[in-house]
Design a protein around this motif. Sequence first.
Motif, mmCIF file in Angstrom:
data_model
loop_
_atom_site.group_PDB
_atom_site.id
_atom_site.type_symbol
_atom_site.label_atom_id
_atom_site.label_comp_id
_atom_site.label_asym_id
_atom_site.label_seq_id
_atom_site.Cartn_x
_atom_site.Cartn_y
_atom_site.Cartn_z
ATOM 1 N N PHE A 592 73.471 18.635 57.670
ATOM 2 C CA PHE A 592 74.237 17.479 58.156
ATOM 3 C C PHE A 592 73.603 16.227 57.565
ATOM 4 O O PHE A 592 72.381 16.056 57.616
ATOM 5 N N GLY A 593 74.430 15.331 57.056
ATOM 6 C CA GLY A 593 73.919 14.194 56.317
ATOM 7 C C GLY A 593 73.630 12.947 57.115
ATOM 8 O O GLY A 593 73.475 11.880 56.531
ATOM 9 N N ALA A 594 73.545 13.054 58.442
ATOM 10 C CA ALA A 594 73.350 11.842 59.243
ATOM 11 C C ALA A 594 72.426 12.132 60.415
ATOM 12 O O ALA A 594 71.768 13.167 60.491
ATOM 13 N N VAL A 595 72.391 11.179 61.350
ATOM 14 C CA VAL A 595 71.605 11.289 62.578
ATOM 15 C C VAL A 595 72.487 11.898 63.665
ATOM 16 O O VAL A 595 73.711 11.730 63.662
ATOM 17 N N PHE A 596 71.859 12.601 64.599
ATOM 18 C CA PHE A 596 72.609 13.272 65.656
ATOM 19 C C PHE A 596 72.753 12.361 66.881
ATOM 20 O O PHE A 596 71.832 12.240 67.695
ATOM 21 N N ALA A 597 73.898 11.713 66.992
ATOM 22 C CA ALA A 597 74.228 11.053 68.249
ATOM 23 C C ALA A 597 74.505 12.131 69.291
ATOM 24 O O ALA A 597 74.692 13.310 68.963
#
Length: 682
Positions: A592-597
């Motif tokens: 996954f290319g982002a931060v986990f909200a």
Amino acid sequence: MLLDGKKIELGTCYYPEHWDRSLWRDDLLRMQEHGIRVIRVAEFSWNLFEPQEGVFSDDFWDEFLDLAAECGMQVIFCTPTATPPAWLTEKYPEVLNCDLYGHPVYHGMRKHHNMTSPVYLEFVRRVVEHIASHYSAHPAIIGWQIDNEVNCETTSYHAPSDHAAFRAYLKEKFGTLENLNRAMGTVFWNQTYTSWEEIHLSRNTLAKSSNPHMMLEERRFISEAAIRYIGLQAEILRQYKRPEQFITTNGLFGVLDNHKLTAEYLDFMTYDSYPNFAFGLDTAKLAPRSLRDRETSFNLAKTRSVSPRFGIMEQQSGPGGWNTRMVQPAPKPGQLRLWTFQSIAHGADFVSYFRWRTCTFGTETYWHGLLNYDNRPNRRTEELKRTYADIEKIQAVAGAKFCAQAAILCDYDSEWDGMEDKWHGPLRGQSMDGWFKALQRAHIPFDFVNLSDAGTSAPLESYQVAVYPHPTIMTEARAAQLKSFVEAGGTLVLGCRSGYKDIYGRCPMMPMPGLLAPLTGCTVEDFTFLGPADEAEYMVWGNDCIPAPMFNDVLHPDTPDCTVLAVYKGNYYDGMPALTHRRVGQGEVYAFGAVFAEETAAAFIDRLGLRSPVDWTLPEAVELTIRRQADGAQYAFLLNYTDQPQEIRVPQSVRSLLTGETVCGAGTMEPYGVLVLEIPET
């Protein structure tokens, strides 16, 4: 032995040096009336052992320990090294810690010493050897606590002896200046060292910025210095202690490899649990659905990672604070019991309250204990009686292991590197918070698992899913462990900024995610922080638009079996890959290319098929944990963190350990209420 899996015990922290001798016997007997069988003593009492340099006295503690034994009280005895006496620091100022600017931190608080001064370490050796040799045979003493809350007040050490010890650490690790300069990238900005004497711990620099690789080594050094400091005392204690006595310390605090410390020197770790730290006077933490009400559950999971067998050395029992800081409200009616069960629900079989009676003088006059200054019974002591009675009803849980389906992976190197690196450090906290909240709301118990080159703190094959939010620093040994987990059938979820640094925090000339690319089957072709002018970023996953916040890696599938599951929505990379999936052996990898909200983590939970281990209807306000005995018996803890009744539904018949009654169908939990239910074997 305490924490032997046979009994859940209650204790309290007691300071006989604060009270007239006429109170001692009554205190010990009253403790026992409230179910307290263990006390911790002596962690701040160096002067009582050594009132003058080289002059030792045992009259005080001999008298108290004899009384404790007479009253049937078990004692955890502490080494007093957290507060060196004034006669020591005045005569030997080299034992004092110094700040970043080299200014000494003087006597008058606590933890004012450094951990590398040869003079201080010799005084530590002498006082601990005296204590161990004199007191280890005393029948009241069941175990030892070393020091108190190491690295609590500071993780910054800059005394002259610290600089010298840092040079010795680097010389031992790298051997030559050539090796050091290469590893630390000192050619940048002409930082090359030509003599070991040129090397220092971080000092005052322009823009408060230092060589990031040296800062990472500084944190490794601080951890190693603390471990050696505790290890010095542990080795002395082991020479003298009785076989049934244990050795522990209390924490957990920063810039300290608690896993290594525990494995090398302790029998188990204890945690200091103060749930009201989650609130204080910070109204932002009271926002709806914040889950700050159970922040301590996060910390207890970290403790369990370090030491599956653990206890609570300090459990909050009253309002907290010093005269200068840390203002905290009183536990509301029911919270003392709730917090005690919270610790037990997460695996603790020993809970010791801080403290028996509130001190009437000094910095902690507002750090209240079970009793107030007036020494009279109050609502907290009445609640303790109920808590003790309830704990006696759940003794079948003693020794049971915490059960989790999901693991959140961590490593000290990425965490410590992120303390300076603003390009990945802030991401970790956001993703940890997102996963914690999402798992809590889904009533899915989880574990933290620490990863190092030597292995993992718990077998990864025990978990269905392992989430490694941002493993920035990656090595071949760690990548191999992750590959083995996946090949054996595990599911691995990775976030952005993964694998792009080596063990020294350098960025190798290889496509990101570096050593993890052969596992993910994809590389990063572009990346960006999301600035204030950028719109909130999302990814489209199936029919859902899901947050992809803070930082975006644009992914590129490199192998035929790497599938794009979601694409970005917005910004200049609209429609480009945000999430990929690849099967490896019997398992699968998600990049996954982002931060986990929280919403993002919840989407992963749903799509990965993670489900609560019980098919019960539980509100968000209630936490679920499960402990399992070796014979298969399982016990579910339900904890209501709110001041409102909570409705639950249990479709099958289960027995309540607290009431002995059968629970089936709809039920109501009282405000700050607790249920412990025996789950039938299936």
